[in-house]
Design an enzyme around this catalytic site. Structure first.
Site, mmCIF file in Angstrom:
data_model
loop_
_atom_site.group_PDB
_atom_site.id
_atom_site.type_symbol
_atom_site.label_atom_id
_atom_site.label_comp_id
_atom_site.label_asym_id
_atom_site.label_seq_id
_atom_site.Cartn_x
_atom_site.Cartn_y
_atom_site.Cartn_z
ATOM 1 N N PHE A 139 24.932 1.682 28.789
ATOM 2 C CA PHE A 139 25.735 1.374 29.968
ATOM 3 C C PHE A 139 25.678 2.749 30.692
ATOM 4 C CE2 PHE A 139 29.737 1.499 32.114
ATOM 5 C CZ PHE A 139 29.990 0.100 32.576
ATOM 6 N N ASP A 194 30.575 3.996 21.370
ATOM 7 C CA ASP A 194 31.140 3.456 22.353
ATOM 8 C C ASP A 194 31.657 1.927 22.084
ATOM 9 O OD1 ASP A 194 32.164 2.208 24.744
ATOM 10 O OD2 ASP A 194 30.708 3.564 26.013
ATOM 11 N N TYR A 210 40.605 -2.008 28.926
ATOM 12 C CA TYR A 210 40.837 -3.253 29.847
ATOM 13 C C TYR A 210 39.836 -4.454 29.613
ATOM 14 C CZ TYR A 210 37.230 -0.746 32.288
ATOM 15 O OH TYR A 210 35.777 0.192 32.698
ATOM 16 N N LYS A 211 39.007 -4.532 28.704
ATOM 17 C CA LYS A 211 38.184 -5.460 28.246
ATOM 18 C C LYS A 211 38.957 -6.571 27.288
ATOM 19 C CE LYS A 211 34.287 -2.918 29.809
ATOM 20 N NZ LYS A 211 33.209 -2.263 29.416
ATOM 21 N N ARG A 242 26.047 -13.385 32.325
ATOM 22 C CA ARG A 242 26.737 -13.101 31.067
ATOM 23 C C ARG A 242 28.159 -13.931 31.215
ATOM 24 N NH1 ARG A 242 28.946 -6.894 30.469
ATOM 25 N NH2 ARG A 242 30.236 -7.745 32.148
#
Ligand SMILES: *Cc1c(COP(=O)(O)O)cnc(C)c1O
Length: 408
Positions: A126, A195, A220-221, A367
């Site tokens: 990422f 992570d 927030y995921k 995705r």
């Protein structure tokens, strides 16, 4: 019609995790498959924020830091996250963003190993992880080495100061074998920062059992904390006392209200705090995590696996031109499913126009997040049905679907 929607609905009716969807406020006409980018809004969050604004901020004002326990919120929520990831109370603190937390952990770990000069990560990690590591390397005169995914273990050597990996890959969904990586790194005295942004709240985690000592993760995921919710840091209890984060903010001081000139690091994870916690965002995150109350993570993961299999099967049958890029073996992946298609961008826009919200990741990935707390089998059915129709009709070729936007 590609398959029987009634059958998908029946599976939802029989789903032991199906009851949890009612904890979320999702629009009726939307199939939401992007909880791995922004988790859905829990029903309870509005009242939590109303209370935080009207009573705690509006009436109690600054006394809320004591009266409403605002100072303890980062630790209180950290302890809830700890229970989701197999950590102990006091090992997780909620603070800052993932990017900043990577900086804090990385610099603290580098200080402990002055002779070593290489930060190791994965090529294609990422971006923020690689960018922060690269900035740290520049600042301290170290090297950043980005190894290919299957060459990461072979790249571990005695010059390596830290290994920074994302547990579940944001594009492909591929999952590292956490225990195996930890074992290989520990053998060479290399700390691993995990992570967990695409793992926490999606797959069962037991950091202690896996031998993980350092981690960061996103609020927030899958944790449903709301846009820009703070992230978290985890450090195994035995490793906390020797770490000195380079970002020495007053809230990380052992007694912030002594206002001393010199910095004395706080107890345990308190030292990973920096500035004043964003209380409104924190309380929204706490409400997002409360959506996991009474949820068996193993059952949730079983449901994720079933949703994935259902999705992949429907796609093979009805949209064979899409190539599955996520590993089929559940142990080697997270909770989203990704397909490659060279026209992914306009196709994803055509899906969104039909109320099927997944996302597109450059250069060719579609995705779809499977958030088993609220994603159902009928959602998967509707998504693939819409996709098949968009492909059959050529609807995705309409010019408006090729327009670029700032956020993908
Ligand atoms: C979402 C995500 C982040 C987010 O970082 P922020 O600093 O909180 O914006 C970081 N790393 C990974 C792997 C992610 O998926």
């Amino acid at each position: 019609v590609i398959d029987d929607l009634a059958e998908a609905r029946q599976r939802d009716a029989n789903d032991p995790c199906g009851q949890f969807r009612a904890r979320f406020s999702l629009p009726e006409d939307v199939v939401y498959l992007d909880g791995n980018s922004l988790g859905a809004l829990p029903v309870a969050t509005k009242a939590v924020l109303d209370d935080a604004v009207a009573r705690q901020w509006g009436r109690d004002l600054v006394t809320s830091w004591n009266r409403n326990g605002w100072m303890d919120v980062p630790q209180r929520i950290g302890d809830r996250i700890a229970s989701l990831i197999g950590a102990k109370p006091g090992e997780v603190i909620v603070t800052d963003s993932v990017s900043i937390n990577i900086f804090k952990l990385l610099t603290a770990l580098i200080r402990l190993r002055p002779g070593r000069r290489t930060i190791l990560s994965e090529a294609g990690n990422f971006p923020t992880d690689a960018y922060v590591a690269s900035g740290v390397a520049d600042m301290l005169g170290l090297n950043l080495r980005l190894a290919e995914r299957d060459g990461v273990l072979a790249a571990l050597d005695d010059d390596c100061v830290a290994l920074l990996l994302t547990h579940v890959h944001y594009r492909t969904g591929a999952r590292f074998d956490m225990a195996a990586v930890n074992a290989a790194a520990v053998e060479r005295g290399i700390p691993v920062i995990w992570d967990l942004s695409h793992s926490v709240g999606a797959i069962p985690l037991n950091l202690h059992e896996m031998g993980s000592e350092y981690a960061v993760g996103c609020g927030y995921k899958y944790l449903n904390g709301g846009p820009g919710a703070p992230g978290f840091v985890y450090v195994a209890g035995s490793k906390q006392a020797v770490l000195r984060p380079a970002l020495q903010g007053w809230m990380g001081h052992h007694a912030p209200f002594d206002f001393t000139d010199e910095f004395f690091p706080g107890q345990g994870m308190q030292r990973f705090r920096t500035g004043t916690p964003p209380i409104l965002s924190m309380l929204a995150l706490e409400s997002g995590i409360a959506a996991f109350d009474g949820v068996d993570m193993a059952a949730l993961w079983r449901k994720s696996v079933e949703l994935f299999t259902y999705f992949a099967t429907l796609m093979t049958k009805n949209c064979p031109e899409f190539r599955l890029v996520t590993p089929a073996d559940p142990m080697q992946r997270g909770s989203h499913i990704s397909f490659a298609h060279r026209d992914g961008w306009p196709i994803n826009n055509a899906l969104i126009a039909r109320g099927v919200i997944g996302d597109y990741r450059h250069p060719d990935i579609l995705r779809f997040g499977l958030s088993p707390l609220y994603t159902g089998f009928a959602d998967v059915w509707r998504a693939v049905d819409a996709l098949a129709d968009i492909m059959r009709s050529g609807e995705w070729r309409r010019p408006e679907f090729s327009v670029q936007s700032a956020v993908t």
